[in-house]
Scaffold this motif. Structure first.
Motif: not given
Lengths: 510, 80
Positions: A185-189, A265-269, A274-275, A294-301
Protein backbone atom coordinates in the motif's frame (compact mmCIF):
# COMPACT_ATOMS: atom_id res chain seq x y z
CA UNK A 1 -1.44 -29.36 30.39
CA UNK A 2 0.88 -26.41 30.98
CA UNK A 3 4.29 -27.23 32.35
CA UNK A 4 7.74 -25.75 32.53
CA UNK A 5 10.77 -27.53 33.93
CA UNK A 6 14.53 -27.34 34.20
CA UNK A 7 16.21 -30.72 33.78
CA UNK A 8 19.77 -31.96 34.17
CA UNK A 9 19.05 -35.13 32.22
CA UNK A 10 18.78 -35.89 28.49
CA UNK A 11 15.38 -34.81 27.20
CA UNK A 12 13.02 -37.63 26.21
CA UNK A 13 11.10 -36.11 23.34
CA UNK A 14 8.76 -39.07 22.82
CA UNK A 15 7.36 -38.85 26.34
CA UNK A 16 7.20 -35.05 26.21
CA UNK A 17 5.13 -35.28 23.05
CA UNK A 18 2.82 -37.84 24.62
CA UNK A 19 1.99 -35.38 27.38
CA UNK A 20 0.54 -33.07 24.75
CA UNK A 21 -1.86 -35.54 23.19
CA UNK A 22 -5.38 -34.21 23.54
CA UNK A 23 -8.44 -35.49 21.67
CA UNK A 24 -9.56 -31.88 21.02
CA UNK A 25 -6.25 -30.94 19.44
CA UNK A 26 -5.43 -31.38 15.77
CA UNK A 27 -2.20 -29.39 15.60
CA UNK A 28 1.17 -29.88 17.25
CA UNK A 29 4.30 -27.78 16.89
CA UNK A 30 7.66 -28.23 18.57
CA UNK A 31 10.91 -26.33 18.73
CA UNK A 32 14.26 -27.86 19.63
CA UNK A 33 17.35 -25.82 20.47
CA UNK A 34 20.66 -27.64 19.91
CA UNK A 35 24.20 -26.85 20.97
CA UNK A 36 26.10 -25.41 18.04
CA UNK A 37 29.78 -25.88 17.50
CA UNK A 38 30.54 -22.21 16.92
CA UNK A 39 29.62 -19.04 18.74
CA UNK A 40 30.71 -15.64 17.47
CA UNK A 41 33.44 -17.18 15.37
CA UNK A 42 34.94 -19.50 18.01
CA UNK A 43 34.77 -23.25 17.89
CA UNK A 44 32.89 -24.67 20.83
CA UNK A 45 33.38 -28.19 22.09
CA UNK A 46 30.58 -28.16 24.61
CA UNK A 47 28.46 -26.07 26.89
CA UNK A 48 27.69 -25.93 30.53
CA UNK A 49 24.33 -24.40 31.40
CA UNK A 50 23.97 -22.82 34.78
CA UNK A 51 20.39 -22.12 35.70
CA UNK A 52 19.07 -20.18 38.63
CA UNK A 53 16.57 -22.97 39.07
CA UNK A 54 14.01 -21.47 41.47
CA UNK A 55 13.70 -18.24 39.52
CA UNK A 56 13.76 -20.07 36.18
CA UNK A 57 10.93 -22.30 37.34
CA UNK A 58 8.74 -19.36 38.37
CA UNK A 59 9.56 -17.33 35.27
CA UNK A 60 9.05 -20.34 33.01
CA UNK A 61 5.62 -21.05 34.46
CA UNK A 62 4.75 -17.39 34.01
CA UNK A 63 5.69 -17.58 30.33
CA UNK A 64 3.49 -20.64 29.86
CA UNK A 65 0.62 -18.84 31.55
CA UNK A 66 1.07 -15.82 29.30
CA UNK A 67 0.99 -18.11 26.28
CA UNK A 68 -2.31 -19.55 27.46
CA UNK A 69 -3.74 -16.04 27.89
CA UNK A 70 -2.59 -15.00 24.45
CA UNK A 71 -3.39 -18.06 22.42
CA UNK A 72 -6.30 -19.64 24.26
CA UNK A 73 -6.87 -23.35 24.53
CA UNK A 74 -3.41 -24.78 24.11
CA UNK A 75 -1.39 -27.45 25.86
CA UNK A 76 2.29 -26.67 26.15
CA UNK A 77 5.46 -28.03 27.67
CA UNK A 78 8.80 -26.25 27.90
CA UNK A 79 11.98 -27.81 29.24
CA UNK A 80 15.41 -26.26 29.56
CA UNK A 81 18.54 -28.26 30.21
CA UNK A 82 21.11 -27.51 32.85
CA UNK A 83 24.58 -28.96 33.25
CA UNK A 84 27.13 -30.10 30.66
CA UNK A 85 26.04 -30.60 27.04
CA UNK A 86 27.95 -31.73 23.96
CA UNK A 87 27.63 -30.43 20.39
CA UNK A 88 24.32 -31.51 18.87
CA UNK A 89 22.61 -32.21 22.19
CA UNK A 90 19.27 -30.67 22.89
CA UNK A 91 19.38 -27.65 25.20
CA UNK A 92 15.73 -26.66 25.11
CA UNK A 93 12.46 -28.19 23.93
CA UNK A 94 9.09 -26.49 23.52
CA UNK A 95 5.99 -28.32 22.36
CA UNK A 96 2.50 -26.93 21.86
CA UNK A 97 -0.70 -28.65 20.82
CA UNK A 98 -3.93 -26.88 19.97
CA UNK A 99 -7.12 -27.26 18.01
CA UNK A 100 -5.60 -25.75 14.87
CA UNK A 101 -2.05 -25.29 13.65
CA UNK A 102 -2.00 -21.50 13.78
CA UNK A 103 -2.14 -21.19 17.56
CA UNK A 104 0.38 -24.02 17.89
CA UNK A 105 2.92 -22.31 15.62
CA UNK A 106 2.50 -18.91 17.18
CA UNK A 107 2.44 -20.06 20.78
CA UNK A 108 5.52 -22.17 20.20
CA UNK A 109 7.37 -19.18 18.75
CA UNK A 110 6.20 -17.00 21.59
CA UNK A 111 7.32 -19.44 24.28
CA UNK A 112 10.78 -20.08 22.89
CA UNK A 113 11.36 -16.37 22.33
CA UNK A 114 10.31 -15.56 25.87
CA UNK A 115 12.41 -18.39 27.31
CA UNK A 116 15.47 -17.14 25.48
CA UNK A 117 15.00 -13.59 26.62
CA UNK A 118 13.70 -13.93 30.14
CA UNK A 119 15.00 -17.11 31.69
CA UNK A 120 17.93 -16.69 34.10
CA UNK A 121 20.23 -19.04 32.27
CA UNK A 122 23.96 -18.61 31.61
CA UNK A 123 26.07 -20.83 29.50
CA UNK A 124 29.75 -21.55 29.92
CA UNK A 125 31.20 -22.26 26.53
CA UNK A 126 34.10 -24.70 26.45
CA UNK A 127 36.14 -23.62 23.46
CA UNK A 128 38.26 -26.08 21.53
CA UNK A 129 41.33 -23.97 22.34
CA UNK A 130 40.81 -25.09 25.94
CA UNK A 131 39.52 -21.89 27.53
CA UNK A 132 35.97 -21.17 28.66
CA UNK A 133 33.64 -18.17 28.91
CA UNK A 134 30.27 -17.48 30.47
CA UNK A 135 27.75 -16.13 28.02
CA UNK A 136 24.33 -14.74 28.83
CA UNK A 137 21.65 -16.63 26.95
CA UNK A 138 19.49 -13.63 26.15
CA UNK A 139 19.95 -12.39 22.58
CA UNK A 140 17.89 -9.30 22.38
CA UNK A 141 16.00 -9.41 19.14
CA UNK A 142 18.91 -10.69 17.09
CA UNK A 143 16.97 -13.62 15.71
CA UNK A 144 14.31 -11.36 14.22
CA UNK A 145 14.51 -9.96 10.77
CA UNK A 146 14.49 -6.26 11.56
CA UNK A 147 14.86 -4.28 8.39
CA UNK A 148 14.85 -0.92 10.11
CA UNK A 149 17.90 0.47 11.77
CA UNK A 150 16.61 2.89 14.39
CA UNK A 151 17.83 1.35 17.61
CA UNK A 152 15.81 3.47 19.97
CA UNK A 153 12.64 2.35 18.24
CA UNK A 154 13.39 -1.36 18.34
CA UNK A 155 10.59 -3.55 19.51
CA UNK A 156 10.97 -5.14 22.91
CA UNK A 157 13.05 -8.28 22.69
CA UNK A 158 11.03 -11.26 21.63
CA UNK A 159 8.10 -9.28 20.29
CA UNK A 160 5.90 -11.26 17.94
CA UNK A 161 2.94 -9.51 16.28
CA UNK A 162 -0.33 -10.89 17.55
CA UNK A 163 -3.21 -10.40 15.13
CA UNK A 164 -5.63 -12.61 17.06
CA UNK A 165 -8.17 -9.86 17.66
CA UNK A 166 -8.61 -9.11 13.98
CA UNK A 167 -8.14 -12.69 12.78
CA UNK A 168 -11.02 -13.73 14.97
CA UNK A 169 -13.32 -11.66 12.77
CA UNK A 170 -15.49 -13.41 10.24
CA UNK A 171 -14.06 -12.25 6.94
CA UNK A 172 -10.46 -12.08 8.16
CA UNK A 173 -9.04 -15.30 9.64
CA UNK A 174 -5.71 -16.79 8.65
CA UNK A 175 -6.36 -16.30 4.94
CA UNK A 176 -7.18 -12.62 5.44
CA UNK A 177 -4.07 -12.08 7.53
CA UNK A 178 -1.99 -13.60 4.76
CA UNK A 179 -3.60 -11.22 2.27
CA UNK A 180 -2.62 -8.29 4.46
CA UNK A 181 0.93 -9.60 4.84
CA UNK A 182 1.27 -9.81 1.04
CA UNK A 183 -0.31 -6.39 0.42
CA UNK A 184 1.60 -3.34 -0.80
CA UNK A 185 0.00 0.00 0.00
CA UNK A 186 1.32 3.42 -0.98
CA UNK A 187 0.33 6.25 1.37
CA UNK A 188 0.78 9.73 -0.10
CA UNK A 189 1.06 12.31 2.63
CA UNK A 190 2.08 11.50 6.22
CA UNK A 191 0.11 14.26 7.93
CA UNK A 192 -3.30 14.52 9.58
CA UNK A 193 -4.96 11.92 7.34
CA UNK A 194 -1.79 9.88 6.89
CA UNK A 195 -1.13 9.48 10.63
CA UNK A 196 -4.07 7.15 11.34
CA UNK A 197 -3.79 5.50 7.93
CA UNK A 198 -0.17 4.51 8.55
CA UNK A 199 -0.71 3.57 12.18
CA UNK A 200 -3.67 1.29 11.47
CA UNK A 201 -2.21 -0.32 8.36
CA UNK A 202 1.02 -1.00 10.26
CA UNK A 203 -0.85 -2.43 13.23
CA UNK A 204 -2.90 -4.66 10.94
CA UNK A 205 0.24 -6.18 9.46
CA UNK A 206 0.16 -4.84 5.89
CA UNK A 207 3.36 -6.22 4.36
CA UNK A 208 4.76 -3.14 2.64
CA UNK A 209 3.91 0.50 3.28
CA UNK A 210 5.22 3.09 0.84
CA UNK A 211 5.29 6.60 2.32
CA UNK A 212 5.50 9.67 0.13
CA UNK A 213 6.06 13.01 1.82
CA UNK A 214 8.80 15.61 1.44
CA UNK A 215 7.54 17.85 4.22
CA UNK A 216 9.10 18.42 7.64
CA UNK A 217 7.29 18.31 10.97
CA UNK A 218 6.16 21.68 12.25
CA UNK A 219 4.82 22.51 15.71
CA UNK A 220 1.54 23.56 14.08
CA UNK A 221 1.05 19.96 12.86
CA UNK A 222 0.98 18.33 16.27
CA UNK A 223 -2.66 18.96 17.14
CA UNK A 224 -3.73 16.60 14.36
CA UNK A 225 -0.71 14.60 13.16
CA UNK A 226 -0.65 12.05 15.93
CA UNK A 227 2.35 10.07 14.67
CA UNK A 228 4.65 12.87 15.75
CA UNK A 229 5.90 14.44 18.97
CA UNK A 230 7.38 17.80 19.90
CA UNK A 231 10.85 16.26 19.75
CA UNK A 232 10.30 15.49 16.04
CA UNK A 233 9.84 19.07 14.84
CA UNK A 234 12.11 19.87 11.93
CA UNK A 235 12.51 16.23 10.92
CA UNK A 236 11.20 14.68 7.71
CA UNK A 237 7.68 13.32 8.20
CA UNK A 238 8.28 10.23 6.07
CA UNK A 239 11.35 9.23 8.10
CA UNK A 240 9.71 9.71 11.47
CA UNK A 241 6.59 7.91 10.24
CA UNK A 242 8.75 4.93 9.22
CA UNK A 243 10.26 4.85 12.71
CA UNK A 244 6.84 4.89 14.35
CA UNK A 245 5.64 2.11 12.06
CA UNK A 246 8.66 0.01 13.01
CA UNK A 247 7.89 0.71 16.65
CA UNK A 248 4.28 -0.44 16.25
CA UNK A 249 5.00 -3.46 14.09
CA UNK A 250 8.58 -4.41 13.26
CA UNK A 251 7.37 -6.95 10.70
CA UNK A 252 6.06 -4.21 8.35
CA UNK A 253 8.49 -3.08 5.65
CA UNK A 254 8.52 0.59 4.69
CA UNK A 255 9.76 2.32 1.57
CA UNK A 256 10.15 6.11 1.53
CA UNK A 257 9.52 8.47 -1.36
CA UNK A 258 9.68 12.22 -1.71
CA UNK A 259 7.11 14.09 -3.74
CA UNK A 260 5.95 11.96 -6.64
CA UNK A 261 6.87 13.31 -10.05
CA UNK A 262 4.20 13.09 -12.75
CA UNK A 263 6.40 11.06 -15.10
CA UNK A 264 7.01 8.36 -12.49
CA UNK A 265 3.55 8.20 -10.94
CA UNK A 266 2.02 5.57 -13.22
CA UNK A 267 4.97 3.18 -12.93
CA UNK A 268 5.08 3.70 -9.17
CA UNK A 269 1.35 3.03 -8.74
CA UNK A 270 1.72 -0.26 -10.64
CA UNK A 271 4.04 -1.50 -7.90
CA UNK A 272 1.29 -1.19 -5.30
CA UNK A 273 -2.05 -2.92 -4.77
CA UNK A 274 -3.66 0.19 -3.41
CA UNK A 275 -2.87 3.89 -3.00
CA UNK A 276 -4.23 6.06 -0.17
CA UNK A 277 -4.11 9.78 -0.89
CA UNK A 278 -3.67 11.79 2.31
CA UNK A 279 -2.00 14.97 1.12
CA UNK A 280 -3.23 18.52 1.59
CA UNK A 281 -2.51 19.31 -2.01
CA UNK A 282 -5.16 19.50 -4.72
CA UNK A 283 -2.70 18.90 -7.56
CA UNK A 284 -1.46 15.75 -5.81
CA UNK A 285 -5.06 14.50 -5.65
CA UNK A 286 -5.53 15.02 -9.37
CA UNK A 287 -2.16 13.45 -10.18
CA UNK A 288 -3.13 10.44 -8.04
CA UNK A 289 -6.52 10.13 -9.69
CA UNK A 290 -4.89 10.24 -13.14
CA UNK A 291 -2.14 7.78 -12.21
CA UNK A 292 -4.67 5.43 -10.60
CA UNK A 293 -6.85 5.55 -13.70
CA UNK A 294 -3.93 4.93 -16.05
CA UNK A 295 -2.36 2.16 -13.96
CA UNK A 296 -5.61 0.50 -12.92
CA UNK A 297 -4.71 0.91 -9.23
CA UNK A 298 -7.44 1.50 -6.67
CA UNK A 299 -7.22 4.83 -4.84
CA UNK A 300 -8.78 6.03 -1.60
CA UNK A 301 -9.06 9.82 -1.47
CA UNK A 302 -10.01 11.97 1.48
CA UNK A 303 -9.80 15.65 2.30
CA UNK A 304 -10.85 17.79 5.23
CA UNK A 305 -11.97 21.33 5.91
CA UNK A 306 -12.58 22.83 9.36
CA UNK A 307 -15.22 20.45 10.80
CA UNK A 308 -15.95 18.25 7.79
CA UNK A 309 -14.45 15.86 5.31
CA UNK A 310 -14.96 14.09 2.01
CA UNK A 311 -14.11 10.53 1.07
CA UNK A 312 -14.04 8.92 -2.38
CA UNK A 313 -12.91 5.46 -3.44
CA UNK A 314 -11.73 5.20 -7.03
CA UNK A 315 -11.80 1.72 -8.53
CA UNK A 316 -10.63 1.97 -12.15
CA UNK A 317 -10.73 -1.79 -12.77
CA UNK A 318 -14.40 -1.84 -11.87
CA UNK A 319 -14.98 1.08 -14.25
CA UNK A 320 -15.93 3.42 -11.40
CA UNK A 321 -15.80 7.20 -11.68
CA UNK A 322 -12.57 9.10 -11.01
CA UNK A 323 -11.92 12.48 -9.40
CA UNK A 324 -12.30 14.14 -12.81
CA UNK A 325 -15.81 12.74 -13.13
CA UNK A 326 -16.64 15.15 -10.29
CA UNK A 327 -14.21 17.98 -11.09
CA UNK A 328 -13.08 17.77 -14.72
CA UNK A 329 -10.25 20.23 -14.12
CA UNK A 330 -8.27 21.06 -11.03
CA UNK A 331 -10.12 23.81 -9.13
CA UNK A 332 -8.51 27.22 -8.89
CA UNK A 333 -6.41 27.50 -5.71
CA UNK A 334 -8.86 29.94 -4.11
CA UNK A 335 -11.83 27.64 -4.74
CA UNK A 336 -10.47 24.95 -2.42
CA UNK A 337 -9.54 26.04 1.06
CA UNK A 338 -6.67 24.48 3.00
CA UNK A 339 -6.05 23.75 6.69
CA UNK A 340 -3.52 26.58 6.93
CA UNK A 341 -6.05 29.14 5.71
CA UNK A 342 -9.29 27.87 7.17
CA UNK A 343 -8.19 25.89 10.20
CA UNK A 344 -9.14 22.34 11.10
CA UNK A 345 -10.10 20.58 14.30
CA UNK A 346 -7.56 17.83 15.07
CA UNK A 347 -9.92 14.85 15.18
CA UNK A 348 -11.44 15.73 11.79
CA UNK A 349 -8.50 14.43 9.70
CA UNK A 350 -8.16 11.72 12.37
CA UNK A 351 -11.68 10.48 11.64
CA UNK A 352 -11.41 10.76 7.86
CA UNK A 353 -7.96 9.12 7.90
CA UNK A 354 -9.30 6.34 10.09
CA UNK A 355 -12.09 5.84 7.56
CA UNK A 356 -9.47 5.65 4.80
CA UNK A 357 -7.56 3.02 6.77
CA UNK A 358 -10.80 1.12 7.29
CA UNK A 359 -11.63 1.25 3.56
CA UNK A 360 -8.08 0.16 2.71
CA UNK A 361 -8.15 -2.86 5.01
CA UNK A 362 -11.63 -3.92 3.89
CA UNK A 363 -10.57 -3.64 0.29
CA UNK A 364 -7.43 -5.72 0.83
CA UNK A 365 -9.52 -8.31 2.65
CA UNK A 366 -12.24 -8.41 0.01
CA UNK A 367 -14.90 -7.08 2.39
CA UNK A 368 -17.69 -4.68 1.38
CA UNK A 369 -16.63 -1.05 1.16
CA UNK A 370 -17.75 2.43 0.32
CA UNK A 371 -19.53 2.30 -3.05
CA UNK A 372 -17.08 3.58 -5.66
CA UNK A 373 -19.73 5.73 -7.35
CA UNK A 374 -20.38 7.82 -4.22
CA UNK A 375 -18.82 10.85 -2.61
CA UNK A 376 -19.17 10.63 1.15
CA UNK A 377 -19.54 13.93 2.97
CA UNK A 378 -18.99 13.82 6.71
CA UNK A 379 -20.19 16.80 8.71
CA UNK A 380 -18.57 16.55 12.13
CA UNK A 381 -20.41 19.49 13.67
CA UNK A 382 -23.75 17.73 13.78
CA UNK A 383 -22.36 14.28 12.85
CA UNK A 384 -24.39 14.03 9.68
CA UNK A 385 -23.22 12.18 6.60
CA UNK A 386 -24.37 12.51 3.00
CA UNK A 387 -23.57 9.88 0.40
CA UNK A 388 -23.99 11.52 -2.96
CA UNK A 389 -24.10 9.45 -6.13
CA UNK A 390 -21.57 10.67 -8.68
CA UNK A 391 -23.14 11.45 -12.03
CA UNK A 392 -20.72 9.31 -14.05
CA UNK A 393 -22.64 9.66 -17.31
CA UNK A 394 -22.07 13.39 -17.29
CA UNK A 395 -18.54 12.97 -15.94
CA UNK A 396 -15.54 11.76 -17.93
CA UNK A 397 -17.83 9.47 -19.95
CA UNK A 398 -19.12 12.57 -21.74
CA UNK A 399 -15.55 13.71 -22.48
CA UNK A 400 -13.96 10.54 -23.87
CA UNK A 401 -13.67 8.47 -20.69
CA UNK A 402 -11.58 8.54 -17.53
CA UNK A 403 -8.46 7.11 -19.20
CA UNK A 404 -8.55 9.66 -22.00
CA UNK A 405 -9.07 12.49 -19.50
CA UNK A 406 -6.18 11.22 -17.38
CA UNK A 407 -3.91 10.80 -20.41
CA UNK A 408 -4.60 14.34 -21.54
CA UNK A 409 -3.96 15.75 -18.09
CA UNK A 410 -0.79 13.75 -17.71
CA UNK A 411 0.46 14.93 -21.09
CA UNK A 412 -0.36 18.52 -20.18
CA UNK A 413 1.85 18.20 -17.09
CA UNK A 414 4.69 17.77 -19.54
CA UNK A 415 6.08 14.83 -17.67
CA UNK A 416 4.41 12.24 -19.79
CA UNK A 417 6.29 9.77 -21.90
CA UNK A 418 5.13 8.51 -25.26
CA UNK A 419 5.70 4.97 -24.12
CA UNK A 420 3.21 2.62 -22.53
CA UNK A 421 4.69 -0.71 -21.50
CA UNK A 422 2.55 -3.84 -21.41
CA UNK A 423 3.50 -7.49 -21.39
CA UNK A 424 0.45 -8.52 -23.42
CA UNK A 425 -1.90 -6.77 -25.82
CA UNK A 426 -4.78 -7.91 -23.64
CA UNK A 427 -3.33 -5.92 -20.72
CA UNK A 428 -3.16 -2.81 -22.91
CA UNK A 429 -6.80 -3.22 -23.92
CA UNK A 430 -7.81 -3.85 -20.33
CA UNK A 431 -6.11 -0.58 -19.38
CA UNK A 432 -8.37 1.23 -21.82
CA UNK A 433 -6.13 1.58 -24.89
CA UNK A 434 -7.39 1.08 -28.43
CA UNK A 435 -4.74 -0.79 -30.40
CA UNK A 436 -3.54 0.53 -33.74
CA UNK A 437 -1.40 -1.72 -35.92
CA UNK A 438 0.97 0.51 -37.93
CA UNK A 439 2.69 -2.33 -39.84
CA UNK A 440 2.47 -2.94 -43.57
CA UNK A 441 -0.21 -5.19 -44.97
CA UNK A 442 2.24 -7.98 -45.85
CA UNK A 443 3.52 -8.22 -42.24
CA UNK A 444 0.08 -8.74 -40.81
CA UNK A 445 -0.44 -12.23 -42.21
CA UNK A 446 2.56 -13.64 -40.30
CA UNK A 447 1.47 -12.14 -36.98
CA UNK A 448 -2.12 -10.97 -37.10
CA UNK A 449 -3.58 -8.53 -34.58
CA UNK A 450 -7.31 -9.04 -35.06
CA UNK A 451 -8.18 -6.73 -32.16
CA UNK A 452 -6.36 -3.75 -33.69
CA UNK A 453 -7.35 -1.04 -36.14
CA UNK A 454 -4.93 -1.10 -39.08
CA UNK A 455 -3.32 2.23 -40.06
CA UNK A 456 0.07 1.70 -41.76
CA UNK A 457 2.68 4.26 -40.67
CA UNK A 458 2.93 6.03 -44.09
CA UNK A 459 -0.84 6.57 -44.05
CA UNK A 460 -0.65 7.93 -40.48
CA UNK A 461 2.22 10.30 -41.32
CA UNK A 462 0.30 11.61 -44.30
CA UNK A 463 -2.82 12.32 -42.25
CA UNK A 464 -3.33 11.84 -38.54
CA UNK A 465 -7.05 11.88 -39.24
CA UNK A 466 -6.70 8.27 -40.40
CA UNK A 467 -6.48 7.30 -36.74
CA UNK A 468 -9.58 6.61 -34.64
CA UNK A 469 -10.81 9.85 -33.10
CA UNK A 470 -11.36 8.35 -29.67
CA UNK A 471 -8.28 7.55 -27.66
CA UNK A 472 -6.19 6.70 -25.90
CA UNK A 473 -4.51 4.85 -28.74
CA UNK A 474 -1.57 2.48 -28.46
CA UNK A 475 0.41 2.21 -31.68
CA UNK A 476 2.03 -1.17 -32.24
CA UNK A 477 4.56 -2.41 -34.80
CA UNK A 478 7.07 -5.27 -34.87
CA UNK A 479 9.92 -3.66 -32.94
CA UNK A 480 8.50 -0.41 -31.54
CA UNK A 481 10.44 1.88 -33.88
CA UNK A 482 7.70 2.79 -36.35
CA UNK A 483 5.08 3.07 -33.61
CA UNK A 484 7.34 5.48 -31.71
CA UNK A 485 7.68 7.60 -34.82
CA UNK A 486 3.93 7.62 -35.33
CA UNK A 487 3.22 8.56 -31.70
CA UNK A 488 5.79 11.36 -31.80
CA UNK A 489 4.25 12.64 -35.03
CA UNK A 490 0.82 12.76 -33.41
CA UNK A 491 2.18 14.48 -30.29
CA UNK A 492 3.85 17.07 -32.49
CA UNK A 493 0.54 17.58 -34.26
CA UNK A 494 -1.09 18.38 -30.93
CA UNK A 495 -2.78 15.09 -30.12
CA UNK A 496 -1.85 13.94 -26.60
CA UNK A 497 -3.57 10.56 -26.33
CA UNK A 498 -1.48 8.52 -28.78
CA UNK A 499 1.23 6.25 -27.37
CA UNK A 500 3.71 3.64 -28.50
CA UNK A 501 4.34 0.12 -27.26
CA UNK A 502 8.13 -0.02 -26.74
CA UNK A 503 9.69 -3.21 -28.09
CA UNK A 504 6.66 -3.82 -30.26
CA UNK A 505 5.20 -7.28 -30.81
CA UNK A 506 8.65 -8.82 -30.38
CA UNK A 507 8.82 -7.48 -26.84
CA UNK A 508 5.56 -9.07 -25.70
CA UNK A 509 5.48 -12.07 -23.43
CA UNK A 510 2.81 -13.91 -25.38
CA UNK B 1 -43.31 28.67 -4.68
CA UNK B 2 -41.61 25.50 -3.42
CA UNK B 3 -39.84 24.73 -0.16
CA UNK B 4 -36.46 23.00 -0.34
CA UNK B 5 -33.92 21.93 2.26
CA UNK B 6 -30.40 23.21 1.68
CA UNK B 7 -27.09 21.86 2.94
CA UNK B 8 -23.90 23.85 2.83
CA UNK B 9 -20.41 22.42 3.02
CA UNK B 10 -16.95 23.95 3.43
CA UNK B 11 -16.65 27.60 2.38
CA UNK B 12 -20.40 27.87 1.85
CA UNK B 13 -21.02 26.84 5.43
CA UNK B 14 -18.50 29.42 6.63
CA UNK B 15 -20.05 32.18 4.58
CA UNK B 16 -23.67 31.27 5.33
CA UNK B 17 -22.85 30.77 8.99
CA UNK B 18 -24.92 27.58 9.04
CA UNK B 19 -24.71 24.01 7.78
CA UNK B 20 -28.17 24.19 6.27
CA UNK B 21 -31.51 25.87 6.08
CA UNK B 22 -35.00 25.44 4.71
CA UNK B 23 -36.04 28.05 2.15
CA UNK B 24 -39.11 28.85 0.12
CA UNK B 25 -38.18 29.89 -3.39
CA UNK B 26 -39.47 30.69 -6.84
CA UNK B 27 -36.29 29.30 -8.37
CA UNK B 28 -36.97 26.39 -10.70
CA UNK B 29 -33.40 25.12 -10.95
CA UNK B 30 -30.40 24.87 -8.62
CA UNK B 31 -28.67 27.42 -10.86
CA UNK B 32 -31.34 30.05 -10.26
CA UNK B 33 -31.51 29.13 -6.58
CA UNK B 34 -27.74 29.56 -6.15
CA UNK B 35 -27.87 33.00 -7.75
CA UNK B 36 -30.37 34.18 -5.15
CA UNK B 37 -28.41 32.56 -2.33
CA UNK B 38 -25.21 34.24 -3.49
CA UNK B 39 -26.85 37.61 -3.07
CA UNK B 40 -28.26 36.73 0.33
CA UNK B 41 -25.15 35.11 1.88
CA UNK B 42 -22.37 36.69 -0.16
CA UNK B 43 -21.03 33.35 -1.39
CA UNK B 44 -17.65 33.95 -3.01
CA UNK B 45 -17.48 30.83 -5.13
CA UNK B 46 -18.78 30.94 -8.68
CA UNK B 47 -21.20 28.21 -9.64
CA UNK B 48 -18.70 26.33 -11.77
CA UNK B 49 -16.44 25.88 -8.72
CA UNK B 50 -19.19 23.86 -7.01
CA UNK B 51 -20.99 20.58 -7.46
CA UNK B 52 -24.69 20.36 -6.89
CA UNK B 53 -26.59 17.32 -5.64
CA UNK B 54 -30.33 16.94 -5.36
CA UNK B 55 -31.75 14.13 -3.21
CA UNK B 56 -28.42 12.32 -2.74
CA UNK B 57 -27.28 12.34 -6.37
CA UNK B 58 -25.04 14.81 -8.17
CA UNK B 59 -26.87 16.37 -11.06
CA UNK B 60 -26.93 19.23 -13.51
CA UNK B 61 -27.49 22.85 -12.44
CA UNK B 62 -30.50 22.84 -14.73
CA UNK B 63 -32.31 19.99 -12.95
CA UNK B 64 -35.90 20.95 -12.22
CA UNK B 65 -36.43 21.49 -8.50
CA UNK B 66 -39.50 20.11 -6.76
CA UNK B 67 -41.11 20.81 -3.44
CA UNK B 68 -39.32 18.98 -0.62
CA UNK B 69 -36.03 18.41 -2.49
CA UNK B 70 -32.81 18.25 -0.49
CA UNK B 71 -30.19 20.36 -2.27
CA UNK B 72 -26.53 19.96 -1.33
CA UNK B 73 -23.82 22.39 -2.41
CA UNK B 74 -20.34 20.82 -2.43
CA UNK B 75 -17.11 22.74 -2.96
CA UNK B 76 -13.82 20.90 -3.46
CA UNK B 77 -11.93 20.44 -0.21
CA UNK B 78 -8.18 20.48 0.06
CA UNK B 79 -6.99 19.81 3.58
CA UNK B 80 -5.17 16.75 4.82
Amino acid sequence: MMRFAVSDRDLDVASLRRELHNPDHGGFCAFEGWVRHTNEGRDVGGLEYEVYAELAQVEGERIMQEARERFGAIDAVGIHRSGMLRIGEMAVWVGVSSAHRDEAFRACRFIIDQIKHRLPVWKKEHYLEGDTAWVACAHHGEDHDHTHHHRHHRAPAGFVPDYSRQKRLPGVGEAGQEKLARARVLVIGAGGLGSPVLAYLAGAGVGLLGISDDDRIDASNLHRQTLFTAADTGRLKAEVAAERIAAVNPSVRTELFGRIAPDEAVALFRRFDLVVECSDDMSSRFLCSDAATMSGTALILASVHQYEGQLQVIDPRAGGPCLRCLWPAEPAPDAAASCAESGVLGPVPGILGTMQANEALKRLLGLPGQAPDRLLLVDLLDNRTDQLRIDAENGCASRGGCVAMAERAMAARGGDSLERRFSTLGAARAAGYRLVDVRQEDERAAWPMPEAVHVPLPVLLESGAALPAEGPLLLVCASGRRSARGAQHMRDSGRADVFTLPGGLQGLSE
Amino acid sequence: MITVELRYYAQLREQAGTGGERVSTDAETPAALYDTLRLRHGFSLPRDALKIAVNTAFCSWETRLRDGDVVVFVPPVNGG
